[in-house]
Design a protein around this motif. Structure first.
Motif, PDB file in Angstrom:
ATOM      1  N   ALA A 108      14.473 -27.225 -73.861  1.00  0.00           N
ATOM      2  CA  ALA A 108      15.323 -28.150 -74.616  1.00  0.00           C
ATOM      3  C   ALA A 108      16.701 -27.562 -74.920  1.00  0.00           C
ATOM      4  N   ARG A 109      16.797 -26.238 -74.998  1.00  0.00           N
ATOM      5  CA  ARG A 109      18.080 -25.583 -75.297  1.00  0.00           C
ATOM      6  C   ARG A 109      18.904 -25.324 -74.045  1.00  0.00           C
ATOM      7  N   GLY A 110      18.311 -25.489 -72.847  1.00  0.00           N
ATOM      8  CA  GLY A 110      19.030 -25.256 -71.612  1.00  0.00           C
ATOM      9  C   GLY A 110      18.765 -23.903 -70.993  1.00  0.00           C
ATOM     10  N   ARG A 111      17.735 -23.208 -71.465  1.00  0.00           N
ATOM     11  CA  ARG A 111      17.367 -21.906 -70.911  1.00  0.00           C
ATOM     12  C   ARG A 111      16.398 -22.119 -69.743  1.00  0.00           C
ATOM     13  N   GLU A 112      16.667 -21.444 -68.637  1.00  0.00           N
ATOM     14  CA  GLU A 112      15.780 -21.534 -67.482  1.00  0.00           C
ATOM     15  C   GLU A 112      14.464 -20.840 -67.801  1.00  0.00           C
ATOM     16  N   VAL A 113      13.363 -21.561 -67.608  1.00  0.00           N
ATOM     17  CA  VAL A 113      12.047 -21.001 -67.897  1.00  0.00           C
ATOM     18  C   VAL A 113      11.172 -20.885 -66.654  1.00  0.00           C
ATOM     19  N   ALA A 114      11.529 -21.589 -65.579  1.00  0.00           N
ATOM     20  CA  ALA A 114      10.785 -21.497 -64.320  1.00  0.00           C
ATOM     21  C   ALA A 114      11.665 -22.050 -63.209  1.00  0.00           C
ATOM     22  N   ARG A 115      11.338 -21.649 -61.973  1.00  0.00           N
ATOM     23  CA  ARG A 115      12.051 -22.179 -60.803  1.00  0.00           C
ATOM     24  C   ARG A 115      11.118 -22.234 -59.620  1.00  0.00           C
ATOM     25  N   ALA A 116      11.434 -23.163 -58.716  1.00  0.00           N
ATOM     26  CA  ALA A 116      10.663 -23.312 -57.488  1.00  0.00           C
ATOM     27  C   ALA A 116      11.635 -23.556 -56.342  1.00  0.00           C
ATOM     28  N   GLY A 117      11.417 -22.855 -55.245  1.00  0.00           N
ATOM     29  CA  GLY A 117      12.158 -23.115 -54.020  1.00  0.00           C
ATOM     30  C   GLY A 117      11.288 -23.972 -53.128  1.00  0.00           C
ATOM     31  N   GLY A 118      11.841 -25.047 -52.583  1.00  0.00           N
ATOM     32  CA  GLY A 118      11.047 -25.961 -51.775  1.00  0.00           C
ATOM     33  C   GLY A 118      10.597 -27.150 -52.607  1.00  0.00           C
ATOM     34  N   THR A 119       9.757 -27.979 -52.017  1.00  0.00           N
ATOM     35  CA  THR A 119       9.293 -29.188 -52.703  1.00  0.00           C
ATOM     36  C   THR A 119       8.056 -28.871 -53.534  1.00  0.00           C
ATOM     37  N   PRO A 120       8.174 -28.975 -54.863  1.00  0.00           N
ATOM     38  CA  PRO A 120       7.005 -28.699 -55.702  1.00  0.00           C
ATOM     39  C   PRO A 120       6.030 -29.878 -55.689  1.00  0.00           C
ATOM     40  N   LYS A 121       4.794 -29.577 -55.960  1.00  0.00           N
ATOM     41  CA  LYS A 121       3.772 -30.618 -56.069  1.00  0.00           C
ATOM     42  C   LYS A 121       3.826 -31.202 -57.486  1.00  0.00           C
ATOM     43  N   ARG A 122       3.534 -32.481 -57.570  1.00  0.00           N
ATOM     44  CA  ARG A 122       3.605 -33.200 -58.854  1.00  0.00           C
ATOM     45  C   ARG A 122       2.769 -32.523 -59.936  1.00  0.00           C
ATOM     46  N   ASP A 123       1.527 -32.142 -59.590  1.00  0.00           N
ATOM     47  CA  ASP A 123       0.646 -31.521 -60.585  1.00  0.00           C
ATOM     48  C   ASP A 123       1.193 -30.185 -61.070  1.00  0.00           C
ATOM     49  N   GLU A 124       1.834 -29.445 -60.176  1.00  0.00           N
ATOM     50  CA  GLU A 124       2.395 -28.161 -60.585  1.00  0.00           C
ATOM     51  C   GLU A 124       3.596 -28.351 -61.513  1.00  0.00           C
ATOM     52  N   VAL A 125       4.404 -29.373 -61.256  1.00  0.00           N
ATOM     53  CA  VAL A 125       5.529 -29.673 -62.147  1.00  0.00           C
ATOM     54  C   VAL A 125       5.002 -30.051 -63.525  1.00  0.00           C
ATOM     55  N   LEU A 126       3.973 -30.885 -63.560  1.00  0.00           N
ATOM     56  CA  LEU A 126       3.383 -31.305 -64.838  1.00  0.00           C
ATOM     57  C   LEU A 126       2.806 -30.109 -65.599  1.00  0.00           C
ATOM     58  N   ALA A 127       2.121 -29.208 -64.885  1.00  0.00           N
ATOM     59  CA  ALA A 127       1.542 -28.027 -65.534  1.00  0.00           C
ATOM     60  C   ALA A 127       2.642 -27.113 -66.083  1.00  0.00           C
ATOM     61  N   THR A 128       3.712 -26.954 -65.329  1.00  0.00           N
ATOM     62  CA  THR A 128       4.820 -26.115 -65.792  1.00  0.00           C
ATOM     63  C   THR A 128       5.475 -26.738 -67.012  1.00  0.00           C
ATOM     64  N   LEU A 129       5.681 -28.036 -66.993  1.00  0.00           N
ATOM     65  CA  LEU A 129       6.260 -28.725 -68.161  1.00  0.00           C
ATOM     66  C   LEU A 129       5.340 -28.606 -69.381  1.00  0.00           C
ATOM     67  N   ALA A 130       4.045 -28.682 -69.162  1.00  0.00           N
ATOM     68  CA  ALA A 130       3.105 -28.545 -70.283  1.00  0.00           C
ATOM     69  C   ALA A 130       3.254 -27.172 -70.928  1.00  0.00           C
ATOM     70  N   ARG A 131       3.415 -26.130 -70.126  1.00  0.00           N
ATOM     71  CA  ARG A 131       3.605 -24.782 -70.680  1.00  0.00           C
ATOM     72  C   ARG A 131       4.923 -24.688 -71.437  1.00  0.00           C
ATOM     73  N   VAL A 132       5.968 -25.298 -70.911  1.00  0.00           N
ATOM     74  CA  VAL A 132       7.302 -25.231 -71.530  1.00  0.00           C
ATOM     75  C   VAL A 132       7.324 -25.978 -72.843  1.00  0.00           C
ATOM     76  N   THR A 133       6.800 -27.195 -72.846  1.00  0.00           N
ATOM     77  CA  THR A 133       6.893 -28.018 -74.054  1.00  0.00           C
ATOM     78  C   THR A 133       5.910 -27.577 -75.129  1.00  0.00           C
ATOM     79  N   VAL A 134       4.815 -26.936 -74.760  1.00  0.00           N
ATOM     80  CA  VAL A 134       3.869 -26.397 -75.758  1.00  0.00           C
ATOM     81  C   VAL A 134       4.459 -25.165 -76.436  1.00  0.00           C
ATOM     82  N   ALA A 135       5.247 -24.394 -75.688  1.00  0.00           N
ATOM     83  CA  ALA A 135       5.816 -23.161 -76.224  1.00  0.00           C
ATOM     84  C   ALA A 135       6.903 -23.410 -77.256  1.00  0.00           C
ATOM     85  N   GLU A 136       7.365 -24.641 -77.393  1.00  0.00           N
ATOM     86  CA  GLU A 136       8.456 -24.944 -78.349  1.00  0.00           C
ATOM     87  C   GLU A 136       8.025 -24.753 -79.775  1.00  0.00           C
TER      88      GLU A 136
END
Length: 155
Positions: free
Chosen positions: A127-155
């Protein structure tokens, strides 16, 4: 076996190994890179002056309320279209998440600053604009959702 056949065999094995590694690593979210010079123009004590933060002026869009999926693309990149579709779906599913696509060719200074080496590259910003993860190539939908869950829970 002749020397030429041996060289050919080694080359084929190395190519297959590299291809297998790329298939496994492509689209996976990993650690981050330090954002060089982000927030350098901000005044001391300002939250945006913290190193490693990107803001709306860096990407020319508003950041998401909870997270931002920042996609670096190029004009003739077929995987970029698939990535746009995946990230757009996720942004619609998850409240407070924005998907921002940046044309890498027209934002070379930003590309260099954040260390993008290929397209598509997706950065997940908190939410503050800090990079917390990155992926090169096309990510899978479930992996994006899992990464977002980790990011938004850590707030």
């Amino acid at each position: 076996m002749t020397a030429g056949q041996l060289v050919l065999l080694v080359a084929v094995v190395l190519a297959l190994g590299f291809g297998a590694w790329r298939a496994l690593a492509d689209g996976r979210f990993r650690g981050t890179h330090r954002v060089r010079g982000a927030g350098a123009a901000a005044t001391p004590g300002d939250e945006a002056s913290e190193p490693g933060l990107l803001d709306g002026t860096d990407i020319e869009h508003e950041l998401g309320e909870r997270a931002t999926l920042l996609q670096f693309s190029s004009a003739f990149c077929a995987p970029c279209r698939a990535t746009r579709r995946v990230l757009g779906e996720v942004a619609e599913l998850v409240p407070g998440v924005a998907h921002v696509e940046v044309d890498a060719e027209h934002h070379l200074e930003l590309v260099r600053r954040v260390g993008v080496l290929r397209t598509p590259t997706t950065l997940v910003l908190d939410a503050r604009g800090r990079e917390v993860a990155r992926a090169g190539g096309t990510p899978k939908r479930d992996e994006v959702l899992a990464t977002l869950a980790r990011v938004t829970v850590a707030e």
